[in-house]
Scaffold this active site. Structure first.
Site, PDB file in Angstrom:
ATOM      1  N   HIS A 127       0.816  -1.222   0.000  1.00 28.30           N
ATOM      2  CA  HIS A 127       0.000   0.000   0.000  1.00 28.30           C
ATOM      3  C   HIS A 127       0.841   1.261   0.000  1.00 28.30           C
ATOM      4  O   HIS A 127       0.356   2.327   0.369  1.00 28.30           O
ATOM      5  CB  HIS A 127      -0.945  -0.007   1.222  1.00 28.30           C
ATOM      6  CG  HIS A 127      -1.973  -1.098   1.142  1.00 28.30           C
ATOM      7  ND1 HIS A 127      -2.696  -1.517   2.232  1.00 28.30           N
ATOM      8  CD2 HIS A 127      -2.366  -1.894   0.114  1.00 28.30           C
ATOM      9  CE1 HIS A 127      -3.513  -2.494   1.868  1.00 28.30           C
ATOM     10  NE2 HIS A 127      -3.318  -2.754   0.581  1.00 28.30           N
ATOM     11  N   GLY A 198      -1.565  -8.979  12.719  1.00 27.29           N
ATOM     12  CA  GLY A 198      -2.092  -7.628  12.904  1.00 27.29           C
ATOM     13  C   GLY A 198      -2.888  -7.080  11.744  1.00 27.29           C
ATOM     14  O   GLY A 198      -2.808  -5.891  11.424  1.00 27.29           O
TER      15      GLY A 198
HETATM   16  N1  APR Z   1      -0.771  -6.990  17.693  1.00 26.12           N
HETATM   17  C1  APR Z   1      -1.367  -7.682  16.684  1.00 26.12           C
HETATM   18  N2  APR Z   1      -2.557  -7.332  16.132  1.00 26.12           N
HETATM   19  C2  APR Z   1      -3.167  -6.241  16.634  1.00 26.12           C
HETATM   20  C3  APR Z   1      -2.617  -5.468  17.688  1.00 26.12           C
HETATM   21  C4  APR Z   1      -1.363  -5.883  18.214  1.00 26.12           C
HETATM   22  N3  APR Z   1      -0.789  -5.212  19.212  1.00 26.12           N
HETATM   23  N4  APR Z   1      -3.490  -4.439  17.955  1.00 26.12           N
HETATM   24  C5  APR Z   1      -4.513  -4.569  17.096  1.00 26.12           C
HETATM   25  N5  APR Z   1      -4.332  -5.648  16.310  1.00 26.12           N
HETATM   26  C6  APR Z   1      -5.184  -6.145  15.234  1.00 26.12           C
HETATM   27  C7  APR Z   1      -6.646  -5.808  15.348  1.00 26.12           C
HETATM   28  O1  APR Z   1      -7.325  -6.804  16.100  1.00 26.12           O
HETATM   29  C8  APR Z   1      -7.080  -5.816  13.875  1.00 26.12           C
HETATM   30  O2  APR Z   1      -7.490  -7.114  13.489  1.00 26.12           O
HETATM   31  O3  APR Z   1      -4.739  -5.486  14.059  1.00 26.12           O
HETATM   32  C9  APR Z   1      -5.799  -5.448  13.109  1.00 26.12           C
HETATM   33  C10 APR Z   1      -5.832  -4.070  12.493  1.00 26.12           C
HETATM   34  O4  APR Z   1      -6.821  -4.088  11.489  1.00 26.12           O
HETATM   35  P1  APR Z   1      -7.034  -2.781  10.607  1.00 26.12           P
HETATM   36  O5  APR Z   1      -7.064  -1.594  11.506  1.00 26.12           O
HETATM   37  O6  APR Z   1      -8.181  -3.057   9.701  1.00 26.12           O
HETATM   38  O7  APR Z   1      -5.690  -2.640   9.751  1.00 26.12           O
HETATM   39  P2  APR Z   1      -5.302  -3.446   8.455  1.00 26.12           P
HETATM   40  O8  APR Z   1      -5.831  -4.838   8.498  1.00 26.12           O
HETATM   41  O9  APR Z   1      -3.856  -3.280   8.268  1.00 26.12           O
HETATM   42  O10 APR Z   1      -6.079  -2.608   7.315  1.00 26.12           O
HETATM   43  C11 APR Z   1      -5.807  -2.950   5.970  1.00 26.12           C
HETATM   44  O11 APR Z   1      -7.013  -0.967   5.271  1.00 26.12           O
HETATM   45  O12 APR Z   1      -7.518   1.270   5.490  1.00 26.12           O
HETATM   46  C12 APR Z   1      -6.765   0.348   4.788  1.00 26.12           C
HETATM   47  O13 APR Z   1      -4.789   0.820   3.635  1.00 26.12           O
HETATM   48  C13 APR Z   1      -5.293   0.606   4.922  1.00 26.12           C
HETATM   49  O14 APR Z   1      -3.474  -0.994   4.922  1.00 26.12           O
HETATM   50  C14 APR Z   1      -4.739  -0.684   5.503  1.00 26.12           C
HETATM   51  C15 APR Z   1      -5.796  -1.697   5.133  1.00 26.12           C
END
Ligand code: APR
Length: 257
Positions: A127, A198
């Protein structure tokens, strides 16, 4: 269906996979950087999308509608990234790559530079990079633009054609960087263990990499304190955090204690 595994079993899978070139792949999301103080997107309350409108801030339409507003939001996020440090999870991945050259591929949805600062300089960025800039569109005059004026709080622009500078990230609805998904798919098809750390699994095509790995015969392990949309693709689900679980999973020898 996924089952809640124990860490020792997954650590053993990883030690076995470390004997093979390309044996381990990791797909990371915003949760990987949460313990470095960088907010995730969808965590209830703390996630960015619970406080800001993604359509207005993470889309080309949103940027064109209010360039200064979007530019300032990314400037704040950039400041947060620059002030953050890689956490124990990033460092464990960097150390694993150092100990096992040619074994690990990091594929990240994150736009921060914490994997790179921890040593995984070849992490595949699906991304983009929040610290990079690029022009909003090709110059209508058919040649390179030059930033000739920068107004505080405004995106730099080319005074000759009005082109705007924008953050080097992938916005909703945009294509991923050329070759990134191909490289990521090759890595997860080749690996024997895919760690998914994550990520909510809410955004495609990145989320599809877990199923691609599973169908290619890899063991898929999810590390996440909460359920994700792709838990069903996992052979093992570890309800832990990146900084808590990864150092234990990637340790060079079985826990003696
Ligand atoms: N360790 C591991 N996982 C964690 C932690 C932690 N300390 N804290 C939170 N999480 C988990 C949450 O439970 C959740 O499932 O990380 C995940 C974060 O999810 P999102 O906020 O949706 O992020 P992501 O999956 O990276 O989003 C994907 O969406 O908005 C777009 O481009 C953006 O790259 C991003 C994409």
């Amino acid at each position: 269906m996924e089952r809640l595994a124990d860490e020792d079993e997954v650590a053993r899978w990883l030690r076995e996979a470390a004997a093979h070139p390309g044996g381990v792949a990791v797909l990371t999301g915003a949760g990987m950087s949460a313990e470095s103080g960088i907010p995730t997107f969808r965590d209830a309350m703390s996630g960015l999308w619970s406080r800001f409108d993604p359509a207005a801030l993470a889309s080309e339409e949103g940027f064109r509608a209010n360039p200064a507003h979007v530019w300032r939001w990314y400037a704040d996020r950039r400041e947060g990234v620059r002030g953050a440090q890689p956490n124990a999870g990033h460092l464990a991945l960097g150390e694993f790559a150092r100990r096992h050259p040619g074994v690990l591929t990091v594929v990240t949805q994150n736009v921060d530079d914490l994997h790179q600062r921890a040593g995984n300089t070849d992490a595949i960025r699906l991304h983009g990079d929040i610290l990079e800039n690029r022009w909003l569109e090709p110059c209508p005059r058919g040649r390179a633009c030059a930033v000739t004026e920068a107004v505080a709080g405004e995106p730099p622009r080319c005074a000759e054609c009005g082109n705007l500078v924008r953050p080097g990230v992938v916005w909703f609805g945009e294509m991923l960087p050329l070759g990134a998904m191909e490289a990521a798919e090759a890595a997860v098809r080749r690996c024997r263990v895919l760690l998914v750390v994550g990520t909510s699994g809410a955004v495609w095509p990145a989320a599809g990499l877990a199923g691609t790995a599973r169908r290619a015969g890899a063991r898929v392990v999810i590390v996440n304190p909460h359920a994700s949309e792709i838990d069903g693709e996992a052979h093992a689900v570890l309800r832990g955090t990146a900084a808590g679980a990864l150092p234990r999973l990637l340790a060079s020898s079985p826990n003696t204690d």
